[in-house]
Design an enzyme around this catalytic site. Structure first.
Site, PDB file in Angstrom:
ATOM      1  N   LYS A   1      21.469  15.868 -46.868  1.00 14.60           N
ATOM      2  CA  LYS A   1      20.240  16.296 -47.533  1.00 14.60           C
ATOM      3  C   LYS A   1      19.504  17.330 -46.680  1.00 14.60           C
ATOM      4  O   LYS A   1      19.429  17.178 -45.460  1.00 14.60           O
ATOM      5  CB  LYS A   1      19.333  15.073 -47.734  1.00 14.60           C
ATOM      6  CG  LYS A   1      17.975  15.441 -48.312  1.00 14.60           C
ATOM      7  CD  LYS A   1      17.260  14.251 -48.849  1.00 14.60           C
ATOM      8  CE  LYS A   1      16.677  13.385 -47.760  1.00 14.60           C
ATOM      9  NZ  LYS A   1      16.072  12.176 -48.334  1.00 14.60           N
TER      10      LYS A   1
ATOM     11  N   TRP B   1      22.106   3.636 -50.221  1.00 17.63           N
ATOM     12  CA  TRP B   1      23.380   4.381 -50.170  1.00 17.63           C
ATOM     13  C   TRP B   1      24.485   3.493 -49.595  1.00 17.63           C
ATOM     14  O   TRP B   1      25.624   3.558 -50.045  1.00 17.63           O
ATOM     15  CB  TRP B   1      23.232   5.638 -49.300  1.00 17.63           C
ATOM     16  CG  TRP B   1      22.606   6.804 -50.004  1.00 17.63           C
ATOM     17  CD1 TRP B   1      21.680   6.749 -51.012  1.00 17.63           C
ATOM     18  CD2 TRP B   1      22.862   8.194 -49.766  1.00 17.63           C
ATOM     19  NE1 TRP B   1      21.345   8.022 -51.405  1.00 17.63           N
ATOM     20  CE2 TRP B   1      22.049   8.929 -50.658  1.00 17.63           C
ATOM     21  CE3 TRP B   1      23.676   8.885 -48.874  1.00 17.63           C
ATOM     22  CZ2 TRP B   1      22.045  10.327 -50.683  1.00 17.63           C
ATOM     23  CZ3 TRP B   1      23.679  10.280 -48.902  1.00 17.63           C
ATOM     24  CH2 TRP B   1      22.874  10.994 -49.799  1.00 17.63           C
TER      25      TRP B   1
ATOM     26  N   ASP C   1      18.904   6.695 -32.774  1.00 16.00           N
ATOM     27  CA  ASP C   1      18.309   7.985 -33.119  1.00 16.00           C
ATOM     28  C   ASP C   1      19.421   9.031 -33.044  1.00 16.00           C
ATOM     29  O   ASP C   1      19.959   9.298 -31.959  1.00 16.00           O
ATOM     30  CB  ASP C   1      17.196   8.289 -32.100  1.00 16.00           C
ATOM     31  CG  ASP C   1      16.502   9.612 -32.380  1.00 16.00           C
ATOM     32  OD1 ASP C   1      17.055  10.447 -33.125  1.00 16.00           O
ATOM     33  OD2 ASP C   1      15.397   9.807 -31.854  1.00 16.00           O
TER      34      ASP C   1
ATOM     35  N   GLY D   1      18.971   0.923 -47.254  1.00 15.03           N
ATOM     36  CA  GLY D   1      20.366   0.533 -47.480  1.00 15.03           C
ATOM     37  C   GLY D   1      20.904   0.818 -48.882  1.00 15.03           C
ATOM     38  O   GLY D   1      21.995   0.357 -49.216  1.00 15.03           O
TER      39      GLY D   1
ATOM     40  N   ASP E   1      20.366   3.986 -38.478  1.00 12.48           N
ATOM     41  CA  ASP E   1      18.967   4.357 -38.722  1.00 12.48           C
ATOM     42  C   ASP E   1      18.112   3.986 -37.507  1.00 12.48           C
ATOM     43  O   ASP E   1      18.510   3.179 -36.670  1.00 12.48           O
ATOM     44  CB  ASP E   1      18.419   3.651 -39.966  1.00 12.48           C
ATOM     45  CG  ASP E   1      17.292   4.454 -40.639  1.00 12.48           C
ATOM     46  OD1 ASP E   1      17.528   5.011 -41.729  1.00 12.48           O
ATOM     47  OD2 ASP E   1      16.185   4.527 -40.067  1.00 12.48           O
TER      48      ASP E   1
ATOM     49  N   ASP F   1      21.385  11.051 -45.443  1.00 12.97           N
ATOM     50  CA  ASP F   1      20.164  11.134 -46.262  1.00 12.97           C
ATOM     51  C   ASP F   1      18.963  11.146 -45.313  1.00 12.97           C
ATOM     52  O   ASP F   1      17.856  10.738 -45.674  1.00 12.97           O
ATOM     53  CB  ASP F   1      20.123   9.926 -47.211  1.00 12.97           C
ATOM     54  CG  ASP F   1      19.150  10.114 -48.373  1.00 12.97           C
ATOM     55  OD1 ASP F   1      18.836  11.271 -48.708  1.00 12.97           O
ATOM     56  OD2 ASP F   1      18.707   9.099 -48.950  1.00 12.97           O
TER      57      ASP F   1
HETATM   58  C1  LIG Z   1      15.214   8.772 -47.342  1.00 15.86           C
HETATM   59  S1  LIG Z   1      15.464   7.540 -46.140  1.00 15.86           S
HETATM   60  C2  LIG Z   1      17.116   7.047 -46.475  1.00 15.86           C
HETATM   61  C3  LIG Z   1      17.279   6.201 -47.709  1.00 15.86           C
HETATM   62  C4  LIG Z   1      18.676   5.605 -47.814  1.00 15.86           C
HETATM   63  N1  LIG Z   1      19.657   6.629 -48.055  1.00 15.86           N
HETATM   64  C5  LIG Z   1      18.760   4.579 -48.895  1.00 15.86           C
HETATM   65  O1  LIG Z   1      19.385   4.847 -49.933  1.00 15.86           O
HETATM   66  O2  LIG Z   1      18.245   3.472 -48.713  1.00 15.86           O
HETATM   67  C6  LIG Z   1      15.645   8.474 -44.670  1.00 15.86           C
HETATM   68  C7  LIG Z   1      15.911   7.658 -43.425  1.00 15.86           C
HETATM   69  O3  LIG Z   1      16.185   8.550 -42.331  1.00 15.86           O
HETATM   70  C8  LIG Z   1      15.841   7.823 -41.150  1.00 15.86           C
HETATM   71  N2  LIG Z   1      15.752   8.724 -39.994  1.00 15.86           N
HETATM   72  C9  LIG Z   1      14.890   9.761 -39.816  1.00 15.86           C
HETATM   73  N3  LIG Z   1      15.080  10.327 -38.607  1.00 15.86           N
HETATM   74  C10 LIG Z   1      16.101   9.649 -38.010  1.00 15.86           C
HETATM   75  C11 LIG Z   1      16.757   9.767 -36.752  1.00 15.86           C
HETATM   76  N4  LIG Z   1      16.395  10.710 -35.853  1.00 15.86           N
HETATM   77  N5  LIG Z   1      17.783   8.920 -36.467  1.00 15.86           N
HETATM   78  C12 LIG Z   1      18.138   7.950 -37.359  1.00 15.86           C
HETATM   79  N6  LIG Z   1      17.546   7.785 -38.568  1.00 15.86           N
HETATM   80  C13 LIG Z   1      16.529   8.619 -38.896  1.00 15.86           C
HETATM   81  C14 LIG Z   1      14.504   7.191 -41.516  1.00 15.86           C
HETATM   82  O4  LIG Z   1      14.195   6.117 -40.648  1.00 15.86           O
HETATM   83  C15 LIG Z   1      14.742   6.776 -42.984  1.00 15.86           C
HETATM   84  O5  LIG Z   1      15.093   5.422 -43.069  1.00 15.86           O
END
Ligand SMILES: C[S@@+](CC[C@H](N)C(=O)[O-])C[C@H]1O[C@@H](n2cnc3c(N)ncnc32)[C@H](O)[C@@H]1O
Length: 207
Positions: free
Chosen positions: A155, A51, A85, A49, A69, A115
């Site tokens: 990203k 961002w 998802d 969380g 997420d 992200d």
């Molecule tokens: C680098 S983290 C994000 C950090 C966030 N921006 C923050 O500042 O707290 C990447 C996130 O992408 C999510 N993610 C990966 N694949 C996903 C998908 N198919 N659908 C939803 N979320 C996904 C992961 O669960 C993870 O929490």
């Protein structure tokens, strides 16, 4: 300025941010001015969380942040979380329904952030390809939910799939740049694509 390895981790803790990545979005915002008070922002891959916290501070109580997420995030004032998802069929419909229900005055988002990161398997080619695949999903969702003129941040990991992705989305924005915020770890291959002035496709009625 070059910072020590743990600098952003430490100030994130001090300032109450859940992730050091909050500073990447702060730096993107300082440079490109994507969000403003009252905006409707969608944050894809939002957990834990960081961002969403930054976006929530910027849009204020007249705006709304909708975080998505696979995993749950602790509540944040002014942020609505949707578990889901982004790659699943039907996900955009769920998101659109939630937008219509929660964002009464707006049917489209002003800004879509992504992200999203894949679970790393340690094979660079595969991790890189999966990061671009997630970015493609983020862009597909943005095409449905972003207003004309809106902004998009996503990203990707640099590698062979990245240049074709850049070219694929370039014509959908008036401005598209790649940017590496200073808070990104030095060894990281992450790049953020910054799109401004989204050009909405005009649907041909004969299609
Ligand atoms: C680098 S983290 C994000 C950090 C966030 N921006 C923050 O500042 O707290 C990447 C996130 O992408 C999510 N993610 C990966 N694949 C996903 C998908 N198919 N659908 C939803 N979320 C996904 C992961 O669960 C993870 O929490």
């Amino acid at each position: 300025m070059r910072r020590g390895k743990e600098y952003y981790y430490r100030i994130a803790k001090e300032q109450g941010y859940r992730a050091r990545s909050a500073f990447k979005l702060k730096q993107i915002q300082a440079k490109y001015k994507l969000m403003k008070g009252g905006d409707l922002v969608i944050d894809l891959g939002c957990s834990p969380g960081g961002w969403s916290q930054v976006a929530g501070e910027i849009v204020g109580h007249k705006g709304l942040v909708l975080g998505v997420d696979l995993v749950q995030s602790e509540p944040i004032d002014g942020v609505i979380f949707l578990l889901g998802d982004v790659t699943e069929e039907g996900f955009t419909d769920r998101l659109t329904c939630l937008l219509n229900e929660k964002a009464h005055k707006k049917s489209k988002a002003d800004v879509v952030l992504s992200d999203l990161s894949p679970k790393l398997v340690g094979s660079y080619g595969l991790d890189q390809a999966r990061s671009v695949w997630l970015a493609q999903h983020a862009f597909r969702i943005a095409r449905e939910v972003l207003r004309a003129g809106g902004c998009f941040v996503c990203k990707v990991f640099e590698g062979e799939d990245y240049p074709p992705f850049f070219d694929e989305i370039k014509s959908s924005f008036q401005f598209l740049k790649a940017y590496v915020p200073p808070a990104t770890r030095k060894k990281s291959s992450e790049i953020y694509l910054i799109g401004k002035g989204f050009k909405q496709l005009i649907q041909d009625p004969s299609d």
